[in-house]
Write a protein that holds these residues in place. Structure first.
Motif, PDB file in Angstrom:
ATOM      1  N   PRO A   1       0.794  -1.240   0.000  1.00  0.00           N
ATOM      2  CA  PRO A   1       0.000   0.000   0.000  1.00  0.00           C
ATOM      3  C   PRO A   1       0.820   1.281   0.000  1.00  0.00           C
ATOM      4  O   PRO A   1       0.402   2.283  -0.586  1.00  0.00           O
ATOM      5  CB  PRO A   1      -0.848  -0.128   1.276  1.00  0.00           C
ATOM      6  N   PHE A   2       2.001   1.295   0.636  1.00  0.00           N
ATOM      7  CA  PHE A   2       2.828   2.513   0.582  1.00  0.00           C
ATOM      8  C   PHE A   2       3.180   2.854  -0.863  1.00  0.00           C
ATOM      9  O   PHE A   2       3.057   3.994  -1.302  1.00  0.00           O
ATOM     10  CB  PHE A   2       4.113   2.343   1.407  1.00  0.00           C
ATOM     11  N   TYR A   3       3.613   1.845  -1.617  1.00  0.00           N
ATOM     12  CA  TYR A   3       4.046   2.083  -3.000  1.00  0.00           C
ATOM     13  C   TYR A   3       2.860   2.438  -3.899  1.00  0.00           C
ATOM     14  O   TYR A   3       3.003   3.251  -4.811  1.00  0.00           O
ATOM     15  CB  TYR A   3       4.805   0.852  -3.527  1.00  0.00           C
ATOM     16  N   GLU A   4       1.704   1.819  -3.624  1.00  0.00           N
ATOM     17  CA  GLU A   4       0.528   2.080  -4.467  1.00  0.00           C
ATOM     18  C   GLU A   4      -0.197   3.355  -4.056  1.00  0.00           C
ATOM     19  O   GLU A   4      -0.475   4.217  -4.883  1.00  0.00           O
ATOM     20  CB  GLU A   4      -0.426   0.879  -4.407  1.00  0.00           C
ATOM     21  N   LYS A   5      -0.500   3.472  -2.771  1.00  0.00           N
ATOM     22  CA  LYS A   5      -1.376   4.567  -2.339  1.00  0.00           C
ATOM     23  C   LYS A   5      -0.621   5.858  -2.111  1.00  0.00           C
ATOM     24  O   LYS A   5      -1.124   6.942  -2.369  1.00  0.00           O
ATOM     25  CB  LYS A   5      -2.136   4.159  -1.073  1.00  0.00           C
ATOM     26  N   VAL A   6       0.598   5.758  -1.573  1.00  0.00           N
ATOM     27  CA  VAL A   6       1.359   6.977  -1.283  1.00  0.00           C
ATOM     28  C   VAL A   6       2.168   7.402  -2.507  1.00  0.00           C
ATOM     29  O   VAL A   6       2.095   8.545  -2.939  1.00  0.00           O
ATOM     30  CB  VAL A   6       2.276   6.791  -0.049  1.00  0.00           C
TER      31      VAL A   6
ATOM     32  N   GLY B   1       1.856   6.120  -5.554  1.00  0.00           N
ATOM     33  CA  GLY B   1       1.038   6.072  -6.766  1.00  0.00           C
ATOM     34  C   GLY B   1       1.585   5.140  -7.833  1.00  0.00           C
ATOM     35  O   GLY B   1       1.272   5.266  -9.011  1.00  0.00           O
ATOM     36  N   LEU B   2       2.416   4.183  -7.441  1.00  0.00           N
ATOM     37  CA  LEU B   2       2.937   3.197  -8.388  1.00  0.00           C
ATOM     38  C   LEU B   2       1.965   2.018  -8.452  1.00  0.00           C
ATOM     39  O   LEU B   2       1.095   1.871  -7.596  1.00  0.00           O
ATOM     40  CB  LEU B   2       4.324   2.721  -7.943  1.00  0.00           C
ATOM     41  N   GLU B   3       2.163   1.180  -9.468  1.00  0.00           N
ATOM     42  CA  GLU B   3       1.274   0.041  -9.617  1.00  0.00           C
ATOM     43  C   GLU B   3       2.062  -1.255  -9.471  1.00  0.00           C
ATOM     44  O   GLU B   3       3.081  -1.443 -10.145  1.00  0.00           O
ATOM     45  CB  GLU B   3       0.614   0.087 -11.006  1.00  0.00           C
ATOM     46  N   CYS B   4       1.595  -2.119  -8.595  1.00  0.00           N
ATOM     47  CA  CYS B   4       2.213  -3.443  -8.476  1.00  0.00           C
ATOM     48  C   CYS B   4       1.752  -4.264  -9.670  1.00  0.00           C
ATOM     49  O   CYS B   4       0.589  -4.617  -9.778  1.00  0.00           O
ATOM     50  CB  CYS B   4       1.786  -4.110  -7.174  1.00  0.00           C
ATOM     51  N   TYR B   5       2.688  -4.540 -10.609  1.00  0.00           N
ATOM     52  CA  TYR B   5       2.272  -5.216 -11.846  1.00  0.00           C
ATOM     53  C   TYR B   5       2.539  -6.713 -11.818  1.00  0.00           C
ATOM     54  O   TYR B   5       2.107  -7.437 -12.720  1.00  0.00           O
ATOM     55  CB  TYR B   5       2.944  -4.575 -13.073  1.00  0.00           C
ATOM     56  N   ALA B   6       3.241  -7.188 -10.791  1.00  0.00           N
ATOM     57  CA  ALA B   6       3.488  -8.627 -10.715  1.00  0.00           C
ATOM     58  C   ALA B   6       3.831  -9.039  -9.297  1.00  0.00           C
ATOM     59  O   ALA B   6       4.537  -8.319  -8.581  1.00  0.00           O
ATOM     60  CB  ALA B   6       4.639  -9.016 -11.643  1.00  0.00           C
TER      61      ALA B   6
ATOM     62  N   PHE C   1       7.274  -3.068  -9.001  1.00  0.00           N
ATOM     63  CA  PHE C   1       6.741  -1.763  -9.396  1.00  0.00           C
ATOM     64  C   PHE C   1       7.723  -1.153 -10.384  1.00  0.00           C
ATOM     65  O   PHE C   1       8.933  -1.233 -10.172  1.00  0.00           O
ATOM     66  CB  PHE C   1       6.644  -0.823  -8.182  1.00  0.00           C
ATOM     67  N   ARG C   2       7.214  -0.497 -11.411  1.00  0.00           N
ATOM     68  CA  ARG C   2       8.099   0.208 -12.343  1.00  0.00           C
ATOM     69  C   ARG C   2       8.200   1.669 -11.951  1.00  0.00           C
ATOM     70  O   ARG C   2       7.195   2.315 -11.655  1.00  0.00           O
ATOM     71  CB  ARG C   2       7.544   0.148 -13.768  1.00  0.00           C
ATOM     72  N   VAL C   3       9.436   2.172 -11.971  1.00  0.00           N
ATOM     73  CA  VAL C   3       9.684   3.598 -11.780  1.00  0.00           C
ATOM     74  C   VAL C   3      10.624   3.986 -12.912  1.00  0.00           C
ATOM     75  O   VAL C   3      11.832   3.811 -12.815  1.00  0.00           O
ATOM     76  CB  VAL C   3      10.372   3.896 -10.431  1.00  0.00           C
ATOM     77  N   GLY C   4      10.073   4.473 -14.017  1.00  0.00           N
ATOM     78  CA  GLY C   4      10.904   4.708 -15.192  1.00  0.00           C
ATOM     79  C   GLY C   4      11.508   3.405 -15.663  1.00  0.00           C
ATOM     80  O   GLY C   4      10.825   2.390 -15.784  1.00  0.00           O
TER      81      GLY C   4
END
Ligand code: ZN
Length: 133
Positions: free
Chosen positions: A21-26, A28-33, A47-50
């Motif tokens: 939830p920190f990575y998604e909600k705070v 705003g990244l998406e857990c893709y796998a 999560f992808r960051v660039g």
């Protein structure tokens, strides 16, 4: 060898469900796998960051390397993975410089990538991974 970029940063967490939830909600990244890597006794969330990814690592075994890492150091950055074209060649080259290797030949990591680790004793305490296609 010349790494092209940081492929991912591995972060040891006690629980993917609590960490995601920190990575998604705070952030705003998406857990893709979410993927289990039996060989390393972990479940991973990506999560992808660039061009770079964040790889969360949750241990699936109390005796596994990520469990032991968290016991000793707590949750936190576990390793940094450099993207290289030729993992086997990069390991050989590091070895030829006297760097202690964990993997002498590449193995399969998450996302079916070819990976190999250097020992943190030889790299100022940072577990370094090479990551290729
Ligand atoms: Zn990794």
């Amino acid at each position: 060898m010349k790494p092209t970029h940081i492929e991912h940063i591995g972060i040891a967490v006690k629980s993917l469900e609590e960490a995601i939830p920190f990575y998604e909600k705070v952030l705003g990244l998406e857990c893709y796998a979410i993927e289990e890597v039996k060989d390393q006794k972990v479940r991973t969330a990506f999560f992808r960051v660039g061009q770079t990814k964040v790889e969360l690592l949750e241990s699936t075994d109390p005796e596994g390397p990520v469990s032991r890492f968290i016991e000793k150091k707590g949750e936190g950055i576990h390793h940094i993975a450099f993207a290289v074209e030729d993992v086997e060649g990069a390991l050989r080259e590091a070895g030829s410089h006297g760097i202690q290797l964990i993997d002498h030949v590449p193995r399969k990591g998450a996302e079916e990538l070819s990976i190999g680790f250097l020992h943190p004793k030889s790299t100022q305490g940072v577990l370094i991974e090479f990551c290729g296609i």
